[in-house]
Each structure stands twice: as C-alpha cells, then as structure tokens.
Motif scaffolding. Structure first.
Motif, PDB file in Angstrom:
ATOM      1  N   LYS A  38      69.775  35.910  36.610  1.00 29.99           N
ATOM      2  CA  LYS A  38      70.586  36.568  37.648  1.00 29.99           C
ATOM      3  C   LYS A  38      71.486  37.653  37.064  1.00 29.99           C
ATOM      4  O   LYS A  38      72.495  38.009  37.658  1.00 29.99           O
ATOM      5  CB  LYS A  38      71.431  35.510  38.376  1.00 29.99           C
ATOM      6  CG  LYS A  38      70.594  34.515  39.175  1.00 29.99           C
ATOM      7  CD  LYS A  38      71.426  33.562  40.009  1.00 29.99           C
ATOM      8  CE  LYS A  38      72.099  32.511  39.172  1.00 29.99           C
ATOM      9  NZ  LYS A  38      72.778  31.482  40.000  1.00 29.99           N
ATOM     10  N   SER A  39      71.089  38.205  35.916  1.00 28.84           N
ATOM     11  CA  SER A  39      71.916  39.228  35.263  1.00 28.84           C
ATOM     12  C   SER A  39      71.077  40.431  34.846  1.00 28.84           C
ATOM     13  O   SER A  39      69.914  40.282  34.449  1.00 28.84           O
ATOM     14  CB  SER A  39      72.607  38.644  34.018  1.00 28.84           C
ATOM     15  OG  SER A  39      73.432  37.553  34.350  1.00 28.84           O
ATOM     16  N   PHE A  68      74.281  38.739  39.739  1.00 29.60           N
ATOM     17  CA  PHE A  68      73.890  38.523  41.131  1.00 29.60           C
ATOM     18  C   PHE A  68      74.046  37.041  41.488  1.00 29.60           C
ATOM     19  O   PHE A  68      74.061  36.173  40.616  1.00 29.60           O
ATOM     20  CB  PHE A  68      72.439  38.951  41.355  1.00 29.60           C
ATOM     21  CG  PHE A  68      72.194  40.421  41.156  1.00 29.60           C
ATOM     22  CD1 PHE A  68      72.123  41.278  42.241  1.00 29.60           C
ATOM     23  CD2 PHE A  68      72.036  40.943  39.882  1.00 29.60           C
ATOM     24  CE1 PHE A  68      71.898  42.637  42.064  1.00 29.60           C
ATOM     25  CE2 PHE A  68      71.802  42.297  39.687  1.00 29.60           C
ATOM     26  CZ  PHE A  68      71.744  43.147  40.778  1.00 29.60           C
ATOM     27  N   GLU A  74      68.473  35.008  42.118  1.00 25.86           N
ATOM     28  CA  GLU A  74      67.452  35.578  41.245  1.00 25.86           C
ATOM     29  C   GLU A  74      66.624  36.619  41.993  1.00 25.86           C
ATOM     30  O   GLU A  74      66.179  37.606  41.407  1.00 25.86           O
ATOM     31  CB  GLU A  74      66.537  34.472  40.716  1.00 25.86           C
ATOM     32  CG  GLU A  74      67.234  33.458  39.825  1.00 25.86           C
ATOM     33  CD  GLU A  74      66.284  32.409  39.292  1.00 25.86           C
ATOM     34  OE1 GLU A  74      65.051  32.671  39.292  1.00 25.86           O
ATOM     35  OE2 GLU A  74      66.743  31.323  38.876  1.00 25.86           O
ATOM     36  N   CYS A  99      68.384  39.944  42.075  1.00 22.30           N
ATOM     37  CA  CYS A  99      68.389  40.491  40.727  1.00 22.30           C
ATOM     38  C   CYS A  99      67.050  41.152  40.409  1.00 22.30           C
ATOM     39  O   CYS A  99      67.000  42.288  39.920  1.00 22.30           O
ATOM     40  CB  CYS A  99      68.688  39.370  39.715  1.00 22.30           C
ATOM     41  SG  CYS A  99      68.778  39.908  37.991  1.00 22.30           S
ATOM     42  N   SER A 138      66.193  45.325  40.028  1.00 23.24           N
ATOM     43  CA  SER A 138      65.546  45.839  38.830  1.00 23.24           C
ATOM     44  C   SER A 138      64.300  46.648  39.170  1.00 23.24           C
ATOM     45  O   SER A 138      64.071  47.734  38.634  1.00 23.24           O
ATOM     46  CB  SER A 138      65.192  44.671  37.896  1.00 23.24           C
ATOM     47  OG  SER A 138      64.538  45.133  36.747  1.00 23.24           O
TER      48      SER A 138
END
Length: 270
Positions: free
Chosen positions: A192-193, A238, A241, A244, A248
């Motif tokens: 989540k990053s 975020f 998931e 996130c 992306s």
C-alpha cells in the motif's frame, strides 16, 4: 611477547571456551593490542555466507533463483539440490526505500553458499548468465530491519518518520525477530505504498491528496527534494492495495501538468 604470539594465544584460548578477560591482566598494555588484532583477524577470516546478485529488475522472487539449480529426476542421497537452504532479500535503501539494484541470497552457513554457487554456476536469469558475488556481511538482516522500522514510521506519519531518523541509534529490532518475521511486517505496508518522483516541489501534501481525490490516500510527504533541480521524491501511503496499484498503473510515466518537463516516475515497493 610479540603481537603475533599474543594473537595466537588469544585465538587458542577462545577456541577452548576461554574468555579474553582471562588471557591478560586488565592493566596490560599488550592486552589491548592483542585483543584488537585478534578481533581484526577473526573478522578478516570470517567465511562469507551471503551471495549478491545485481540486476535492474525489482520483481525477482525466490523461485527465480531456485530455478538455477539443476533438477534431478532421481535424487541422490545427500546431494539433492533441495538440501540447499537460503533466503532472498531485496535490498532497499533504509531511508528513501528505493530498490538498490541488487538481491542478497542469505545462507545458513558457508557450505550451503558454496553448494548453491557450484550448482548454479551455469544457470541463467532473464537470458543472461547469473553472476553472484560472495560478500562478507555478518548480519544482513540489520539493514533490512532498519528499512522495515523506517517504513512502519513513514506509513504511520511524516512526523514519526522524521523523528525516527533523528534517533537512528535506537535498537533496530528485537534480537529474536527473524528475517521472515520482518518480511511479514513489511509486506502489507509495501503493498500500500509508493514512491513518486517529480511532483511539484511547492505542492504541499494536502494539495496532492486533493488533486488525486479519486484515490484513497492515507497520507503523503516529501522524503527528498533538491532545490537546485526541483526534483522531489514523495512517499505516498494508501488505505487499500487496489488504489495503490491503480495509481501506479495510471500515473507512471505521465506528465503531471502540460507545462512540466519531467514525467512522474512511480516505484512500487512490492
């Protein structure tokens, strides 16, 4: 007594369970010299148990390395390649979280490392010969523990992250924590990053969250900025998931504004 003889005495004493304090009188000048030389000698001859593999691919997993081992149709007792034990560590910068273009294969001992290197000598990854470098690193998990600790802080809040950087001398983790335990701690946070390069330097976190309101951003803040070039690196966390991954996919390689001359570069931590 010469330094060489002192070192032999120290190492011999340690071999049979003795303590350094028993070898020399506390006030002996030679004691300090001998102990330092002995420690240096021990470190010098430490047998490596870590192999380093360099690549620009951040998506390799353990299976990519186990595939390098030849598969035997009929296992031979004591020589089955499944007997080779190792863990794979993706090396990231503990402060800025970026992938450092290398993996470390961590073996329980030197013999397991040699067995893997010998068996994988002619293996290939992504069409190229897999080349490994033995490195003398006693505790590879310490750098990873620092990364996990900083990631936890960053995911929690920017204030906790920057405060933690000031107190970096605190113990990194529980000595009983294994590499797998650290990995399990990091995995849900990594999923989540994101790291985002080139968001406007003068854009505060709340403006970024308003701009990307469609995504459930927990928080974001700059972890690196260069006043001269205007380049920035922003950590974005975020709450899910899915958001996130969607962020992306949608924004990696696009211009934030038509007037920008730098594309957004998005790096996932998974």
């Amino acid at each position: 007594m010469g330094v060489g003889k002192s070192v032999r005495n120290v190492l011999g004493h340690l071999k049979y369970g003795g303590k350094l304090a028993d070898t020399f009188p506390p006030d002996s000048n030679k004691s300090g010299t001998a102990v330092r030389v002995a420690a240096a000698a021990t470190e010098k001859y430490h047998r490596p148990h870590v192999l380093e593999f360099r690549t620009y691919n951040p998506s390799l997993i353990r299976m990519d390395f186990t595939r390098l081992l030849p598969q035997r149709k009929v296992p031979i007792a004591g020589t089955d390649e499944k007997d080779v034990h190792f863990e794979v560590l993706k090396v990231r910068d503990p402060k800025y979280f970026q992938f450092k273009d290398k993996y470390q294969l961590i073996f329980p001992d030197h013999n397991n490392m040699k067995k893997f290197a010998r068996s994988a000598a002619y293996g290939r990854i992504e069409g190229a010969k897999a080349e490994f470098t033995p490195i003398t690193l006693r505790h590879p998990e310490l750098r990873y523990a620092k990364y996990v600790r900083n990631l936890e802080a960053a995911f929690d809040s920017s204030s906790r992250y920057f405060e933690l950087l000031k107190t970096a001398k605190q113990p990194l983790h529980d000595p009983e924590s294994s590499l797998e335990t650290l990995r399990q701690t990091a995995a849900p946070l990594e999923a989540k990053s994101l790291l985002v390069w080139n968001l406007p330097a003068n854009m505060p976190p709340y403006s970024i969250m308003e701009r990307f309101w469609l995504y459930d951003i927990k928080q974001c803040f700059k972890i690196y900025w260069d006043v001269a070039t205007g380049r920035t690196l922003t950590f974005v966390a975020f709450n899910s998931e899915e958001d996130c991954l969607s962020f992306s996919r949608n924004f990696h390689g696009v211009f934030f504004r038509d007037t920008d001359d730098c594309k957004l570069l998005v790096e996932a931590l998974t």
